[in-house]
Design a protein around this motif. Structure first.
Motif, short mmCIF file in Angstrom:
data_model
loop_
_atom_site.label_atom_id
_atom_site.label_comp_id
_atom_site.label_asym_id
_atom_site.label_seq_id
_atom_site.Cartn_x
_atom_site.Cartn_y
_atom_site.Cartn_z
N ASN A 91 2.89 -1.26 -1.54
CA ASN A 91 3.23 -0.51 -0.33
C ASN A 91 2.00 0.17 0.27
N ILE A 92 1.20 0.79 -0.60
CA ILE A 92 -0.03 1.45 -0.12
C ILE A 92 -0.95 0.42 0.51
N ALA A 93 -1.08 -0.73 -0.15
CA ALA A 93 -1.95 -1.79 0.37
C ALA A 93 -1.48 -2.27 1.74
N GLU A 94 -0.17 -2.46 1.90
CA GLU A 94 0.34 -2.93 3.20
C GLU A 94 0.10 -1.89 4.29
N ASN A 95 0.35 -0.62 3.97
CA ASN A 95 0.08 0.43 4.97
C ASN A 95 -1.38 0.42 5.39
N LEU A 96 -2.29 0.31 4.43
CA LEU A 96 -3.71 0.31 4.75
C LEU A 96 -4.09 -0.90 5.58
N LYS A 97 -3.50 -2.05 5.25
CA LYS A 97 -3.79 -3.26 6.03
C LYS A 97 -3.31 -3.10 7.46
N ARG A 98 -2.14 -2.52 7.63
CA ARG A 98 -1.61 -2.31 8.98
C ARG A 98 -2.41 -1.25 9.75
N LEU A 99 -3.16 -0.42 9.01
CA LEU A 99 -4.08 0.53 9.63
C LEU A 99 -5.47 -0.09 9.81
N ASP A 100 -5.56 -1.42 9.59
CA ASP A 100 -6.75 -2.21 9.87
C ASP A 100 -7.86 -2.04 8.84
N PHE A 101 -7.49 -1.79 7.60
CA PHE A 101 -8.47 -1.75 6.52
C PHE A 101 -8.48 -3.10 5.80
N ASP A 102 -9.61 -3.42 5.21
CA ASP A 102 -9.71 -4.59 4.33
C ASP A 102 -9.27 -4.16 2.94
N VAL A 103 -8.24 -4.83 2.41
CA VAL A 103 -7.62 -4.40 1.16
C VAL A 103 -7.65 -5.51 0.13
N GLU A 104 -8.06 -5.16 -1.07
CA GLU A 104 -7.94 -6.05 -2.22
C GLU A 104 -6.89 -5.45 -3.14
N LEU A 105 -5.77 -6.15 -3.33
CA LEU A 105 -4.69 -5.68 -4.19
C LEU A 105 -4.80 -6.35 -5.55
#
Length: 306
Positions: free
Chosen positions: A45-59
């Motif tokens: 959930n945290i990763a999806e929120n960050l991605k939708r805020l336009d961050f590059d995320v490695e889960l």
């Protein structure tokens, strides 16, 4: 690829079954309501929120070799969340979470079946140390075993770690790593258990925050539900009040708040604006049945907090 900082999230991905009661819950009886199946998990959930805020995320999460995990993997791929270095454990079952919501759409009872996370080998961290170290921040959460929390924070002392305490029982897993955290985010019950300090009056939150700061945490955020957020660093300790909103589903609000904190921290916001942005993310999230609002973005959050 965005110019925003890269963030590693190490945590759980689940299938969530959410039950909504139409009337006041009657325990030890069958209640009438509706059911929703959604993709969840604190880390995911945290990763999806960050991605939708336009961050590059490695889960970095743990999958089974079943259909549920395939569904989660496919969802992450569609969202643009990398799970390339995640672990798959054959013969295990994808973690599941069941939540029963009361008539006000707040959590009445939750049950998690997450045995797969007890099977994580140390190599899951040691093989990915370089990956974690090259990103700006790393978010941890207490669905992970103590050994993994201790290992990653010990091996990477220069990484800025943010911890989501998750729940009262699981929060105690983080006790041994508090001195290695850059950001601690927990609720009042979790904070009491982690500190041993009982809250009786509002000014006791100042004692809680000072306790964690003395241990070495740089920034502390204690969510108080409808009463707001107690927060502090070496310069200030304060309580911010929340805007009261009737929720559709409170599941995921804390995860959104954590994502908002990391967004604001990475953007260089001061402590007050970090809380404001995180609270905006949470306010948006509780207005949707999913654990992550599918339209959340920077513009939406800025409009919410304006």
């Amino acid at each position: 690829m965005s110019d925003n900082p890269k963030i590693t999230v190490i945590g759980a991905s689940n299938i969530d079954l959410i039950g909504f009661s139409k009337d006041k819950l009657i325990y030890q009886d069958s209640n009438i309501g509706s059911l929703e199946t959604i993709i969840g998990g604190v880390g995911r959930n945290i990763a999806e929120n960050l991605k939708r805020l336009d961050f590059d995320v490695e889960l970095l999460t743990v999958f089974a070799d079943d259909e549920f995990s395939k569904t989660i993997k496919n969802s992450c791929a569609q969202l643009g969340i990398s799970t390339d270095y995640s672990l798959t454990i054959k013969g295990s079952k994808t973690s599941l979470f069941i939540a029963i919501m009361d008539r006000y759409n707040d959590l009445a009872l939750g049950l998690s079946a997450m045995d797969i996370y007890n099977e994580i080998p140390d190599s899951f961290i040691t093989d990915n140390l370089d990956l974690i170290a090259q990103n700006d921040y790393c978010i941890l959460e207490t669905n992970l075993p103590v050994s993994i929390l201790e290992l990653v924070t010990e091996k990477l002392p220069n990484v800025r770690f943010a911890l989501e305490a998750v729940s009262a029982k699981k929060a105690l897993k983080a006790k041994s790593i508090l001195d290695r955290l850059y950001i601690l985010k927990c609720n009042s019950i979790e904070a009491e258990l982690l500190s041993g300090i009982k809250v009786e009056y509002e000014n006791d939150y100042e004692k809680l925050i000072e306790h964690f700061l003395k241990l070495g945490v740089k920034k502390v955020f204690i969510t108080l539900g409808k009463d707001g957020v107690a927060y502090g660093d070496e310069n200030e300790v304060f309580i911010s009040k929340n805007k009261i909103i009737t929720p559709v589903n409170t599941n995921g609000a804390g995860d959104a708040f954590m994502a908002g904190l990391l967004y604001a921290e990475a953007k260089g916001f001061d402590l007050y604006d970090m809380v404001k942005f995180g609270s905006g993310c949470a306010q948006i999230t509780i207005q949707h049945k999913n654990a992550v609002h599918p339209e959340i973005c920077e513009e939406m959050v800025l409009k919410t907090i304006a």
